[in-house]
Design a protein around this motif. Structure first.
Motif, PDB file in Angstrom:
ATOM      1  N   ALA A  40       0.800  -1.268  -0.105  1.00 45.87           N
ATOM      2  CA  ALA A  40      -0.077   0.225   0.023  1.00 45.87           C
ATOM      3  C   ALA A  40       0.867   1.442  -0.047  1.00 45.87           C
ATOM      4  O   ALA A  40       0.523   2.368   0.157  1.00 45.87           O
ATOM      5  CB  ALA A  40      -1.041  -0.167   1.200  1.00 45.87           C
ATOM      6  N   VAL A  41       2.171   1.234  -0.166  1.00 42.98           N
ATOM      7  CA  VAL A  41       3.006   2.279   0.117  1.00 42.98           C
ATOM      8  C   VAL A  41       2.885   3.521  -1.005  1.00 42.98           C
ATOM      9  O   VAL A  41       3.308   4.594  -0.982  1.00 42.98           O
ATOM     10  CB  VAL A  41       4.373   1.968  -0.067  1.00 42.98           C
TER      11      VAL A  41
ATOM     12  N   VAL B 248      -2.734   0.030  -9.247  1.00 45.51           N
ATOM     13  CA  VAL B 248      -2.789   1.118  -8.370  1.00 45.51           C
ATOM     14  C   VAL B 248      -2.515   2.466  -8.960  1.00 45.51           C
ATOM     15  O   VAL B 248      -3.334   3.443  -8.878  1.00 45.51           O
ATOM     16  CB  VAL B 248      -1.797   1.030  -7.062  1.00 45.51           C
ATOM     17  N   ASN B 249      -1.622   2.520  -9.958  1.00 43.20           N
ATOM     18  CA  ASN B 249      -1.321   3.652 -10.680  1.00 43.20           C
ATOM     19  C   ASN B 249      -2.627   4.134 -11.667  1.00 43.20           C
ATOM     20  O   ASN B 249      -2.860   5.447 -11.573  1.00 43.20           O
ATOM     21  CB  ASN B 249      -0.050   3.479 -11.588  1.00 43.20           C
TER      22      ASN B 249
ATOM     23  N   ARG C   2     -11.638   5.931  -5.503  1.00 36.39           N
ATOM     24  CA  ARG C   2     -10.059   6.017  -5.223  1.00 36.39           C
ATOM     25  C   ARG C   2     -10.149   5.804  -3.689  1.00 36.39           C
ATOM     26  O   ARG C   2      -9.611   5.142  -3.138  1.00 36.39           O
ATOM     27  CB  ARG C   2      -9.707   7.135  -5.528  1.00 36.39           C
ATOM     28  N   GLU C   3     -11.471   6.373  -3.192  1.00 35.13           N
ATOM     29  CA  GLU C   3     -11.603   6.497  -1.734  1.00 35.13           C
ATOM     30  C   GLU C   3     -12.128   4.621  -1.322  1.00 35.13           C
ATOM     31  O   GLU C   3     -11.569   4.173  -0.450  1.00 35.13           O
ATOM     32  CB  GLU C   3     -13.075   6.896  -1.227  1.00 35.13           C
ATOM     33  N   PHE C   4     -12.695   3.867  -2.034  1.00 38.47           N
ATOM     34  CA  PHE C   4     -12.941   2.588  -1.723  1.00 38.47           C
ATOM     35  C   PHE C   4     -11.890   1.809  -1.899  1.00 38.47           C
ATOM     36  O   PHE C   4     -11.345   0.930  -1.002  1.00 38.47           O
ATOM     37  CB  PHE C   4     -13.984   2.287  -2.726  1.00 38.47           C
ATOM     38  N   PHE C   5     -10.912   1.762  -3.116  1.00 46.38           N
ATOM     39  CA  PHE C   5      -9.837   1.037  -3.299  1.00 46.38           C
ATOM     40  C   PHE C   5      -8.691   1.274  -2.504  1.00 46.38           C
ATOM     41  O   PHE C   5      -7.981   0.497  -2.218  1.00 46.38           O
ATOM     42  CB  PHE C   5      -9.639   0.956  -4.941  1.00 46.38           C
ATOM     43  N   PHE C   6      -8.410   2.533  -2.190  1.00 44.42           N
ATOM     44  CA  PHE C   6      -7.345   2.764  -1.436  1.00 44.42           C
ATOM     45  C   PHE C   6      -7.478   2.134   0.048  1.00 44.42           C
ATOM     46  O   PHE C   6      -6.472   2.030   0.397  1.00 44.42           O
ATOM     47  CB  PHE C   6      -7.214   4.497  -1.254  1.00 44.42           C
ATOM     48  N   ALA C   7      -8.825   2.390   0.411  1.00 46.29           N
ATOM     49  CA  ALA C   7      -9.102   1.827   1.745  1.00 46.29           C
ATOM     50  C   ALA C   7      -8.770   0.006   1.808  1.00 46.29           C
ATOM     51  O   ALA C   7      -8.201  -0.266   2.660  1.00 46.29           O
ATOM     52  CB  ALA C   7     -10.614   2.003   2.015  1.00 46.29           C
TER      53      ALA C   7
END
Length: 394
Positions: A51-52, A93-94, A105-110
């Motif tokens: 997740a970096v 991710v990119n 983005r909010e859903f998948f970054f979480a």
């Protein structure tokens, strides 16, 4: 699933180095027995390393390309298969960073911060070329979609929580559909039988009428309508893997010569490590590897610079720098992993030692895309100022 959240670049590098040291002792046995690294990937997920690149405003470390490339290089020095598995993870991710809506983005970054993994279902076999994508994303009356097609070389899919699928809509435009691993109609087949990278499980993904909600689809074609770093970042990570293979093979060769090799009788020395001809060859191999490491670092710096000030010119410079790094990394990986036997002698060829895994990994991974075309694009840029094409593989 829960995962540690890495704070910054320094912590990310420390975690990567620690995991590489942890994974190295079992790498040969995993390869020899084709034992898939599920436990090791779970460790990687729990560490927060996957997740970096989540942006800082979503709670991530948002590390730069130099850090990400070094993470992959470190992992590949220990286990090239294990290093390759998350390559597509970071590429997609990119894609989410660039083309996702705020809600996506909010859903998948979480999801990423919780330790979830992306795989990939991108390449297809039997088509005219690598860009000939025939998997279809068909709209339904309610606004959702249906996916149909067959994918090959799907590294990471077997271990993924989400599988990004590259597909075309009716207007032939490229999209990415993020499909959960348990979706109806989705089958992941572990039929990878490559001579190297044996535990990547880069097999087949079958999509038989897979339902996809509208909010799980991204317009990937927009990525290539302006200056972009999608290809440069993806290729940078491949270059890092090859560079790591070279470094890992060189380290193992040196250890073997120091501890197991006998000197050639004409050398007049007591140990193989004192043989002046071996010393000369190790110097040559070290130069080859260090050149790959230097070009990798320079390419990553160019990607970071372009990310900070993205234009056609900076994107082109980054792509060319990455192309140069990839060519040298491929050369170094194949040469050093082959020379391992030259410098180590007859005993190193024993199958039980499995030293040939380095060459098998190098020979397999460097086939990913042809270096000859990268050299073409470098030459065109240097001689005529021709910018590389925006096709995502450079």
């Amino acid at each position: 699933m829960s995962a540690h959240v890495i704070a910054d670049d320094a912590e990310a590098l420390a975690v990567a180095a620690s995991l590489a040291a942890e994974f190295r002792p079992g790498a040969s046995a995993r390869d020899a027995g084709r034992r898939l690294p599920r436990a090791e990937l779970d460790r990687m997920s729990a560490s927060g390393l996957l997740a970096v690149t989540v942006p800082a405003d979503h709670g991530g470390a948002d590390v730069g390309a130099r850090t990400l490339a070094e993470i992959f290089r470190l992992l590949a020095t220990a286990d090239a298969s294990l290093a390759q598995i998350p390559q597509s993870h970071f590429a997609y991710v990119n894609v989410m960073r660039r083309q996702g809506t705020p809600e996506q983005r909010e859903f998948f970054f979480a999801e990423l911060l919780a330790g979830r993994r992306f795989g990939n279902a991108q390449s297809e076999a039997g088509t005219r070329h690598v860009q000939d994508i025939r998997t279809r994303l068909e709209p339904r009356p309610d606004g959702s979609y249906v996916l149909t097609g067959v994918k090959h070389y799907s590294t990471g899919a077997l271990f993924a929580d989400w599988i990004p699928v590259l597909a075309r809509t009716g207007d032939d435009r490229l999209h990415v559909a993020y499909v959960p691993s348990g979706a109806p109609g989705l089958t992941v087949v572990d039929d990878w039988d490559g001579l190297g990278q044996r535990t990547t499980a880069s097999g087949t993904v079958r999509l038989d009428g897979v339902p996809v909600p509208a909010d799980r689809v991204l317009p990937h074609h927009l990525t290539f309508e302006g200056p972009q770093l999608h290809g440069a970042l993806a290729q940078l990570l491949h270059a890092a893997i090859d560079t790591g293979i070279a470094a890992g093979a060189l380290a193992e060769a040196a250890e073997f010569v120091r501890t197991k090799s006998r000197p050639w009788f004409e050398s007049g020395v007591e140990t193989a490590a004192e043989d002046p001809l071996l010393i000369q060859r190790f110097g040559e191999l070290a130069l080859c590897t260090k050149a790959a490491e230097a070009l990798l670092s320079e390419a990553a710096r160019s990607v970071d610079a372009a990310r900070a000030d993205l234009s056609d010119d900076t994107a082109a410079e980054a792509s060319v720098a990455v192309a140069a790094a990839k060519v040298q990394a491929a050369r170094a990986a194949v040469e050093v992993s082959s020379a391992l036997f030259e410098v180590s002698g007859t005993r190193s060829a024993a199958d039980s030692l499995n030293l040939h895994r380095h060459w098998r990994d190098a020979r397999t991974h460097t086939l990913h895309d042809p270096a000859r075309w990268k050299i073409q694009h470098i030459g065109r840029f240097v001689l005529n100022g021709t910018r590389p094409p925006r096709h995502g593989l450079l």
